[in-house]
Design a protein around this motif. Structure first.
Motif, short mmCIF file in Angstrom:
data_model
loop_
_atom_site.label_atom_id
_atom_site.label_comp_id
_atom_site.label_asym_id
_atom_site.label_seq_id
_atom_site.Cartn_x
_atom_site.Cartn_y
_atom_site.Cartn_z
N GLY A 97 0.83 -1.20 0.00
CA GLY A 97 0.00 0.00 0.00
C GLY A 97 0.87 1.25 0.00
N ARG A 98 0.68 2.11 1.02
CA ARG A 98 1.44 3.35 1.14
C ARG A 98 2.66 3.18 2.04
N THR A 99 3.01 1.94 2.33
CA THR A 99 4.13 1.65 3.22
C THR A 99 5.28 1.03 2.45
N GLU A 110 6.11 5.31 5.91
CA GLU A 110 4.69 5.34 5.59
C GLU A 110 4.22 6.78 5.44
N LYS A 111 3.39 7.01 4.42
CA LYS A 111 2.76 8.32 4.24
C LYS A 111 1.31 8.20 4.65
N ASP A 112 0.88 9.06 5.61
CA ASP A 112 -0.48 8.97 6.10
C ASP A 112 -1.44 9.75 5.20
N SER A 113 -2.69 9.82 5.59
CA SER A 113 -3.72 10.47 4.78
C SER A 113 -3.49 11.97 4.63
N ASN A 147 -0.53 13.17 4.08
CA ASN A 147 0.75 13.24 3.35
C ASN A 147 1.95 13.51 4.25
N TRP A 204 7.48 7.92 -3.71
CA TRP A 204 6.11 8.04 -4.20
C TRP A 204 6.06 8.67 -5.59
#
Length: 376
Positions: A88-90, A113-116, A118, A152
């Protein structure tokens, strides 16, 4: 006569008992595996790396000697390869010791990890077998690391080290592991204490790690099932808890910038009122009122009222009315071990004579480690 013999025996027994009670038991820590790779140093060089290839270089740089791990006991520090898994985003960046042909042991992971919102969160997590459960540091960097820019982008391809047992980059050479006490002193000079390293006991990327867990390298763990952290250190859940009970001298440099001499931006400094000359921005300086002559910008100077003659811009000058002119030799610049790294300069990996992508057999014809077959 018998009375004297009995009295002498009684006194000897009392003395022996008293000595046994006062004697302090010292447990050797050299066998503690987790002493041989400081995760704060890993977090430090991660924040300074341009990309994951550069990160792998810094982990194995023979000048920096970040690692002291020798899990296969061949008296050579293990090469640490880097592989990446994306969930995922990790980005799960795995550090593995190379122990033999297709033999790997996970040592730690760097989890990005990028959270919601950013915001990027980074955790450096010790492998549970090596460091115990939930041994985690969260670095706080002064500036946004350049390495973040690569994770990313569109069409990003996960990094997978091209090096393996017997075949390593040309910059890599062997070194023997230090005694643990010497490694702890050395690694304290490698950590950038302008950054912060906050210990936490919860994993932000637990789901991503669970997906990876079945694929982790665990060769050393399978060969030594009784040497897990919980078996080695009964009563402690992880390395952090163990450190709380160990003498200060048995623990690597702590996070405080005021605890002795630390390295900051390529310089060494100290806060002691009786300090010896230290290096700052290419010069040596001292704050002691009784300091010895030190070098600054190519000249030697001193602030002492009873100073000896020193050289300045090719001439000899003195501040004392009673001194006799003489050329005083430059003082020693607080000698450092030959293995002390310089984070501001690293070996060139793009020279025309050799390339990081060229294959270099580990051991080569000497037969010490690895073969001569081609790189896969």
């Amino acid at each position: 006569m018998k009375t004297k013999i009995l009295l002498s025996s009684l006194m000897s027994f009392i003395f022996a008992s008293s000595f046994a009670q006062d004697r302090t038991t010292v447990n050797a820590t050299s066998s503690e595996i987790s002493d041989n790779l400081d995760l704060r140093a890993v977090a430090s060089i991660f924040g300074d790396s341009k990309d994951l290839e550069d990160f792998e270089f810094r982990l194995n740089d023979p000048k920096a000697q970040i690692s002291n791990l020798d899990l296969n006991n061949d008296n050579q520090v293990d090469y640490l390869r880097v592989i990446e898994s994306i969930e995922g985003r990790t980005h799960l960046i795995v550090i593995q010791s190379v122990l033999g042909n297709e033999q790997f042991q996970d040592v730690a992971t760097v989890e990005v990890e990028k959270d919601s919102n950013n915001r990027v969160q980074v955790q450096v997590v010790g492998d549970v077998y090596m460091y115990g459960s939930n041994y985690i540091y969260e670095p706080v960097y002064v500036n946004v690391p350049v390495i973040y820019n690569h994770f990313w982008v569109s069409n990003y391809r996960p990094y997978y080290s091209s090096w393996y047992w017997g075949y390593y980059p040309t910059y890599y050479t062997y070194w023997s592991p230090f005694p643990v006490f010497r490694y702890r002193h050395h690694i304290g000079l490698c950590i950038n204490f302008d950054y912060q390293y906050n210990y936490v006991n919860y994993r932000r990327c637990q789901t991503a790690y669970n997906d990876y867990y079945g694929r982790r390298g665990n060769y050393y763990e399978r060969q030594n099932p009784t040497r897990s952290f919980e078996r080695r250190n009964s009563g402690y859940s992880n390395r952090y808890e163990l450190d709380q009970t160990r003498p200060r001298r048995d623990v690597a440099y702590n996070n405080s910038r005021e605890s002795g001499s630390t390295r900051s931006n390529g310089s060494v400094r100290t806060n002691s009122s009786s300090e010896t000359p230290v290096r700052s921005n290419g010069s040596v300086r001292a704050n002691s009122s009784s300091e010895t002559p030190v070098r600054s910008n190519g000249s030697v100077r001193t602030n002492s009222s009873s100073e000896t003659p020193v050289r300045s811009n090719g001439s000899i000058r003195t501040n004392s009315s009673s001194e006799t002119p003489s050329r005083s030799s430059s003082p020693s610049r607080s000698s450092s071990p030959s293995y002390e790294p310089s984070r501001s300069s690293s070996p060139s990996r793009s020279s025309s004579s050799e390339s990081r992508e060229s294959n270099s057999p580990r051991g080569g014809d000497s037969g010490s480690r690895g073969g001569n077959s081609g790189r896969r």
